[in-house]
Each structure stands twice: as structure tokens, then as C-alpha cells.
Design a protein around this motif. Sequence first.
Motif, short mmCIF file in Angstrom:
data_model
loop_
_atom_site.label_atom_id
_atom_site.label_comp_id
_atom_site.label_asym_id
_atom_site.label_seq_id
_atom_site.Cartn_x
_atom_site.Cartn_y
_atom_site.Cartn_z
N ILE A 560 -37.21 22.38 -17.77
CA ILE A 560 -37.20 20.96 -18.08
C ILE A 560 -38.16 20.64 -19.21
O ILE A 560 -37.99 19.68 -19.95
N MET A 561 -39.17 21.50 -19.33
CA MET A 561 -40.29 21.11 -20.16
C MET A 561 -40.08 21.27 -21.65
O MET A 561 -40.75 20.64 -22.44
N LEU A 564 -38.92 18.64 -25.67
CA LEU A 564 -38.68 17.20 -25.59
C LEU A 564 -39.54 16.41 -26.54
O LEU A 564 -39.17 15.36 -27.01
N ILE A 565 -40.72 16.93 -26.78
CA ILE A 565 -41.57 16.22 -27.73
C ILE A 565 -42.00 17.20 -28.80
O ILE A 565 -42.48 18.29 -28.50
N GLY A 567 -44.28 18.86 -31.44
CA GLY A 567 -45.70 18.98 -31.66
C GLY A 567 -46.54 19.00 -30.39
O GLY A 567 -47.72 19.30 -30.44
N ALA A 568 -45.96 18.68 -29.27
CA ALA A 568 -46.73 18.68 -28.03
C ALA A 568 -46.58 20.05 -27.39
O ALA A 568 -45.66 20.30 -26.65
N ASP A 570 -49.00 21.58 -25.69
CA ASP A 570 -50.02 21.78 -24.68
C ASP A 570 -49.36 21.90 -23.30
O ASP A 570 -49.28 20.96 -22.55
N LEU A 573 -50.56 20.58 -19.86
CA LEU A 573 -50.54 19.16 -19.51
C LEU A 573 -49.31 18.80 -18.71
O LEU A 573 -49.24 17.75 -18.10
N ARG A 574 -48.33 19.66 -18.74
CA ARG A 574 -47.09 19.32 -18.07
C ARG A 574 -47.21 19.75 -16.63
O ARG A 574 -46.99 20.88 -16.29
N ARG A 575 -47.58 18.80 -15.85
CA ARG A 575 -48.06 19.15 -14.52
C ARG A 575 -47.05 18.90 -13.42
O ARG A 575 -47.28 19.27 -12.29
N ASN A 576 -45.96 18.24 -13.72
CA ASN A 576 -45.13 17.78 -12.62
C ASN A 576 -43.75 18.41 -12.66
O ASN A 576 -43.21 18.71 -13.70
N ILE A 577 -43.19 18.55 -11.49
CA ILE A 577 -41.88 19.16 -11.37
C ILE A 577 -40.97 18.20 -10.62
O ILE A 577 -41.41 17.45 -9.76
N LEU A 578 -39.70 18.22 -11.02
CA LEU A 578 -38.73 17.34 -10.39
C LEU A 578 -37.99 18.14 -9.32
O LEU A 578 -37.43 19.20 -9.61
N VAL A 918 -41.05 13.69 -7.66
CA VAL A 918 -41.78 14.35 -8.73
C VAL A 918 -43.07 14.87 -8.10
O VAL A 918 -43.87 14.10 -7.59
#
Lengths: 955, 135
Positions: A560-561, A564-565, A567-568, A570, A573-578, A918
Amino acid sequence: MEEIQYVGEHLWPGRIGHFAILTAFVAALLAAFAYFKATQRRETPTEYTGWRSLGRGAFITHGAAVFTAIGVIFYIMINRFFEYQYVWAHVSEELPFKYIFAAFWEGQEGSFLLWMFWHVILGFVLLRFGRSWETSTLAVVALVEAVISSMIVGIYFGGGEGAFKLGSSPLMMLRETMAAPIFANAEYVKLIKGNGLNPLLQNYWMTIHPPTLFLGFASTTIPFAFAIAGLWMRRHEDWLRPALSWALFSGAILGTGILMGGAWAYEALSFGGYWAWDPVENMSLVPWLVLIGGIHTNLVARSTGHSIRSTYLFYILSFVLVVYSTFLTRSGVLGETSVHAFTEMGLEWQLVAFIAIFLLMGGILLGARYKGIPAPAKEEATSSKEFWMFIGSLVLFFSAILITGSTSLPVYNKIMQFFDPTFQGRVIADPIPHYNKYQLWIGVFIGLLSGMGQYLRFREVNWAKNRGRFAAHLGGAAAVAMILTFLTTQWIEAKAWQYWTLLFAGIFTVITNLDYLVSFLRGNLKAGGSVMSHMGFGIMIVGIMASGLNQRVISNNPFIMEGLIEGADDESLRRNILLFKDNPMIMSGYEVTYTDDTLDVYTRTYTVNFKRKDAEGKILEEFDLHPNVLYDKSFTKIAASNPSTKHYLKKDIFTHIASLPQVEIDMEMRQQREDSLNYKVHEVLPYSTETFLDTVELRDQDTSLVKTYSLTLEEIIRNPTHPDYHPEAGDLAVGARIRVHRDDEDSTYTVEPMVALRGQLLYSYPVQINELSTRVRLNEEVFERVFTMEEELNYQEFNLAPGQQTTFGGNTITFQGFNRNPQHSNYIPEEGDLAVGASMLVQTPDGSQYPVEPIFLIRQGQPLNIKSEIEELGIHVRFPVLDPKTEQAKLLLAMAAPREAAIPIDVATDSLRSDYIVLEAIEFPGINFFWLGSIMMMLGMAVSMGYRMSQKRPA
Amino acid sequence: MKKIHFVAIAMIVVAIALLVNAAGDMSTYATFQQASTLDQKVKIAGQLAKDKEMVYNPEKDPNYFSFFIRDADGEERQVVLLAAKPQDFELSEQIVVTGKMEGDQFIATDLLMKCPSKYKDEEIYIKSEKSAQAG
């Protein structure tokens, strides 16, 4: 304006409470004054005892008044007298009794009272056992009590807007604190209800953490009082002994209180950690650090006579810092820098005065007596224990200064803005690394010092002889520690040399203290507490490194990660899962599935299943976690999200619900969403299939997709079930089993939507088919189709005795007898019911038989009856009257053509699924070392205190 | 001079060195204008632009939440928070975001909200019938 005579207010508890608080204030002032005079006149026994009796009387009166005020507030809280502002703000009708204590100290006024309560208890101990220290120390304690009482007396000087307010009373009436139209109603009391305890605080930590912390705060007053007493009476050496025991007590309790705060944050709040360098946390840590410094200089002073001045300074500062922390947390000055929310009581200047009084008292007294405080002319030798202990204390003090400095930045900003309104406030951009980078070195120093210091002796006794042994042990310990550090880094990743150093310092302390315990103490408990505390510190450091450096967010899903953005990059920082319901996701070796959720009043608890499998897919380990969310009273938002943690010996897995679908958060939204769905009605005959087309517009293209749906009505269900439906007596419910198929999908879905009529309200329970984005519900007209309306029935009356027969519509009806324990799908027995069933058998001309049993019921003196129906024949039977004399039953029979009408089914094909959560999951390795080490630290202090107190007092 | 004095002086020196060093950790709240010229993490304090679009679609990405805030100069920019949407976000009076500008967007790694205190809620709840919760 005419004065309104309010109805239903309970005014007398308020009057008693006000009086008690006022008494507490005046009695504390009197006690302080009397004890002051007693101390001043201690050389003249008659005057001394006279003043002392007055002081005692006043202090006991003060204590009784504090207890009364607390009792009154509990009384109005338990009785839910919402006309009082404090009760209204902190209690609600539904608040369980176990949270009354938490509600009591949720507010500032209540927590001030809690603080005072502990001062009274500790004061009573001094009063009983203080002997020659009683008058001087209690003079200080009473003065502190007077100042705190002044925070809650609530006296106004002058009038109108510019009135000077002394304190804020917890016993104000609601109508005195705010203007609202409702107070024009004389009977407003009946209409209001309480706000209740903030849901975030509704947990047992809120019951145990504040009392422990406030006992910790209150206990720092006692070493302070002894310091003042020692300076005041010039007993510079005598005071060190009693002060040490009290300081150890205070260190253990305050430390435990701070730890409980950390444990609360970790266990129950979704901070994702036990320490965040939040200003509120910092300012409870700082007095403790200074106090620990004081304990060490106190030990030095007791053994060698050095460091008496610094002991004075540390104990005084420790208490003043407690007051400063009170100021920071209660004045609202921290504002946006803290996640903790605080009310402003409008007592800023009073709090500043609180600090000023005791800072000046300590400072002036210490300054005036400074020259007279004995200090040995010869300085400490570098090879002596006292030298290094003093250095250690300085390091702790230094740490306290740094933390206070950074935490006080908002105060600095306020002061600058006072002089220059255009001044732009400064902030620390990234607080956690900011604090960590300095405190790391403090940790290194303390670790090394507390390891090495144990081998040294006071006044360097036999240094020349022991030097070799000292070097051998130290070198050996360092070598072992280095090996262990290396081994530890194989387990936890410590990427920078600074971390290696800290890890080494922690392990070094553990090894040296262990060695000291075995080689030198040989079971002698004299320093047992010290060894335990210092080892605890070392273990805690290892725990902090392991859980802090290697905490790992395991809830990141690469699919999922990505992308999507721009330049991001990091990823951390993507800490959550659906997690969709029943759809397993793989994360960090676990197969995670959200399986279930249940709602109990305001709490929705989710079940999240974790499975670890080997290569063949065999389950190695399986467990469930239960994070929950708490809705607010209106069910339109989530008030709190509580984590759930799986504890292993070596690590913890911490989870919490980071977010939910909007329709699961806000029930109004859910209703709107339901209403906005594009439902279409389809009439389906029982046991038949209805086909319809659904057109899906394709975005960005001028085409649309046509899909064919088919609905098959398999059965009409008279006793339907649904996960959200909880049957109640008197419900009229109907459901249907419907098979749904869409031509582009291979599978067929069977759903059972239902509707229920309760009183005048219709409840619909639709069923969502996620795979088809389709929602199916029964149209409310289903009632008219399924149930024959009573008014259409033409009942015929029969009076039958048991065993009698009659004919009705060509059928033979046999009344078989009465049944004292009747069963009926619409009958839910209640206490005190008198229910009788009329067992009947209906035989059709072709010979088939149907049993039927209508019920006659007396509930609460009311005769009622419950109808029975034979659907196949369309026969309806009622049993309205039982004649006890003749033992005959009056039976009503009616016949209507069996229903074969089509059932209206609503289908919406645009319903997106909303059964997901989430989730955030974090792994904390080695966190148990942190808890074990910190508990050992506190226990060590308790052991030392016990040891000091068990030693004989000097005559 | 005593050895202890050396230690004390050494500590003061270290303290000053640390304070100078720490000054780098301190900053004032920046504006979007300043943030776009700096290539480092900054903090921006602003108000939520309630009339602008707020996007949080956990179905698509549970770690993407975007909204607009107005900084001290009154400039409105889109902020992207790479995390779940915080509770009570709409109620916030002031928002402090930490992060960097990336093109037109401000990518935030941390967010602090100042909410009206729960206790100052001057709304008096009137006893009402337990509202039925539709399933």
C-alpha cells in the motif's frame, strides 16, 4: 432582577465544605505561627510546650478540616449533585463508581486536596515521632499547607471585574461559574447532567498514579522541612540523619509515581512508548534527580562531614522544583508544547508567589547561615568515595539543570513577550533527540561512577593497601562488561559509538555492583540497597537502549505504501496498516487478521489475531490482541483509543487502532451514508428468482458496464437473527434468506437481512456484501406482506374445556389442555408472570395435523395474550380469557388466506465496504529490562530506608 | 584551588558548550515562505483552513492525510501528514506541524494540536432520552 428561588439544590454540603476549607487555611496559618514561636522559644520549656500545644491543636484541626473537605466533595460526587460545578465537570450519571476517585483528582482543586491530604498524613507522623524536630519541621509543613489551602479557598477581595481572587473553590455552584439560559428555570437541577470524566482517563492508572505521585511530591516537603529546620536551629549535623530516611522514602515513592506515569502512557495510552520528554514528565523527573543528588551528598555528609552545604541546597531545590513543576503544569504556560491538556484556574500569580515564598525562604536562610555550616578544611582526596559521590551528585544536578532549562523555554518566551510584545517565541524543533543527546552522556557518567564508586571507601581508608585490589576488580569488571556489551550488540542494534558507550556504562555498573556484592559485602545488607539500586540503574539503561533504539514499527505494508507521494521516502514514518475484516495481512513474520468486534455501551473492542507460521504453513504461535476504542456520548467521535500489548519475556508487541472508517466513528455519518445509498426495490416471490441489470458508469470514459444481478428469495424467517440485533419482549421481527449472484463473479452470496418493529420504531438490519459492494435490506413494507393485519381478521369465539373438540373452517380443532410452561417465539418470560398455554391440535380434512399453542398471560396485574399462527393454513388463534370456575378457555379463531405475496427487497449496488481498521503495531524488544531495572532502583531505596530506620537512634 | 573547583569549572564549560550547541535545536515558528527557502526541518504554527479540502482515505492509504493550514503571514498551503488522521482534528484551534517543504506541499512528520480544553466546554448537557442507535 428578581432573585430566583431554585428548587432541588443541595446547599448544605457546599456550606460545610466552604467552612472546612476556610478552617483548613486559617488553622494551617495558626499552626505555622504557633510552631514557629515554639521553635523560637525552645530554650524556655514552659513557653515552648505552650506554643507547641497550640501548634499541635491547630495542625490537627487543619487535618480534620482537610479530611472533611475531601469527604464533602466525595459525598456530592457520589450523590451526583450536578448543581456543583466540580461535580458537573468531572462526574456523569453513567460514570462507574470505581472512577469516582479518578474523577475527584482529575480537577486541579481535587489534586490540590490530594496533595494536602498526604502532607497531613506525613505531618501527623512528624507530630508523633518528630521529637525535637517536631516544632521546626511542622512549622514549615504547616506553612506549605497554608499556601496550598489558599489555592482552593475561593475568597474574592473587592468586587466586579477587577476583583482579586484568592484561590478557586471546588464547591462553587454551577450557576455561579457560568451564565446560561437554563438558570432562568427554577427547576434547572432536574434538567442538567454531568460532563463526566474524560474517557482517556477512565482507567485504573488514573486511580493509582496520581495518589502515588502526589505522595512523592508531598514527601519531598519533609527533607526540605528538615533542611530549613537544620539551618534555622543551626543543627547542621543533627538533621542529616532523619532527613536521609525521609529522602530515601521520598526517592522511592516519587520514582515509583513517575514510573507509573510511564507505564500508564505505555500500557493504556497510544503514545507508543513510556517516555516522550513531555514537559509534564520532565518536571516530575527533575525534582527526583535533584533529590537523588541530595541523598548522595547526605550520605557523604553523614560519613565524612563534607558536602553539608550541598545537601542543604539539593533538598531545598528539590522541593522548590516540585512547586515549579506545579506552576508549569497548572498555569497553562506550557500551552502548545505539551500533549497534556490543562485547565487554567486563573491562579498564575498565586503559583508564582508559592515558588517565591519557598525559594526565598530557603535561599535567604542558606545565605545567612552559610558561613556557619561546618566544612572540613582538608579537601576530599581523589581516591576517596566521597569525592566521586559528590561528582556524581553534581552530574545529576547538571542533568536536572539542562532538562529544566529546555523545558522552561515557554516561560522564557512569556517573560520576553512581557517586555517585548513582538518577540517571537522559540521552540525546540525536535524535542526527543534534543534531550536524548545530552542525557546520554549523563547516563554514561552516572553508570561509570556508580560502578567505580562502590569499590572506594570513605576517607580513602587503607587506600595504599587496597589500591592494587581496586585496580584488579575495576579492570576485571571493565573487561567483562566490554565482552557483554559486544554480545548485547549482537542482539540489539546500536549503530553509533555513543550508544555503545552508554550500553557499556550500564553493563559496567551491573557487573561492578554484582562483583562488589559477592567479593566485598558477602551478604552484609548495609549497602545491599545501594547495590540493588545501582544495578537496577544499569539494567534500566540496557532496557532503554534495547527498547528505544530497536523499537520497530511492524505494521508497515509495502504494497500500500509505495509511490503515493513523491519525494517522501521516509519509510519509517509509514506506521499504519489497513486490515479488512477476515482478510489476513502479513507483517513482519506475523499473519494478522482482524476477526471480530463487539460493542459494549461506549467501548468497541476489536479482536486482532496474530499467527506465526513456519515454512510449511504450520502454526507455530497464535494469539489475539484486543485494542479498543471508546466513543463519546453522542456516538459521533472516538474519545479514546486504548492499546493492547502482547508481552513476551524478551519483547512486547504493542498495537492500537490508529483510525477507523468515518462511518464507524460517527453514527450520524453512518445514517447519512445509509440514506445516501442508491437503494432500488425489487419484488421477489418466495422461492423464486428475480434478475435485474445494474449500470456502472466508468469514469474518464464514455462507456458504462452493465452487470446482471439475480436475487433468489429462499425463505422468509419469522425468528431472524443478526449480529447487531438484540431481541426484546414485544418485538415484531421478520427476516429473509436471500441468495445474491452477479454474473461477473463466480460465487453466490447468501445474506439474511432483517427488520424489527419495536413499539413505533422500525429498525432495519441490512447486510453488506463486500465483494460486490452491495448492500441488501428488507423494505419496511415487508410487514404488511408477511403479517396479516389484525383488523382484517374476523375472529370467531369458542369456549372449550380440556379434551373438547370443535370444527372450524373444515378443520377439526382439539383443545388438549392447559400448559403451565408454555413456549412461544414471541414470549420472553419475566419474573412474576402467570402464563398458561392452550395446547391445541388442528387436523385438516386430508388428515395432516398441526399443533398450536396461544398463550394467556397475566403480567403485573394486566391480562395479556399472545397469538399463535399456522402459516400453512392461515389460521390465527388467540387465548384471551381463562375462566377459573368452569376451567374453560375462551379461544378466538380466525382464518385468512395464506400469504404468497412478493417480498420487497432493497438493493444498493454502490455501497463501499467499511469493515476495516487502521492498525499500528510496534515491537519493543527488551522492554522488560527497563521495568525490572527501574523497579530494582526503587526497591533498593526502600531497602536502604528500612536499614537506616532499623539502626538505633543516637540517645 | 581545590580539585572540586576544577570539576565545577569543567562542568560550567561543558554546560556553555552544550547550550551553544542546543541553540541549534531551538527555532522560532517558521512560515511557509521561510520553509521553502530552508532545506531543513522546521515547525510551522497555523490555523486549520476549515473551508479547504481535507483528505483522509484509509482505504487508499492509511498513512496519508492532507489538509490546508494558514500560517502567521496568512499564507495557506497544503500539508501532508504521513500518518493517520488524528482524533478531534476538526476541533483544533491551532496546529503545529514539523516537517519540510516538498514543492508546493509541506510534508509533515509530526503534528501537535491545541484543542479547546475538554473542561472548558461551556455546553450544558440536557438530560435526554437515550437516543436510539440505528443499526
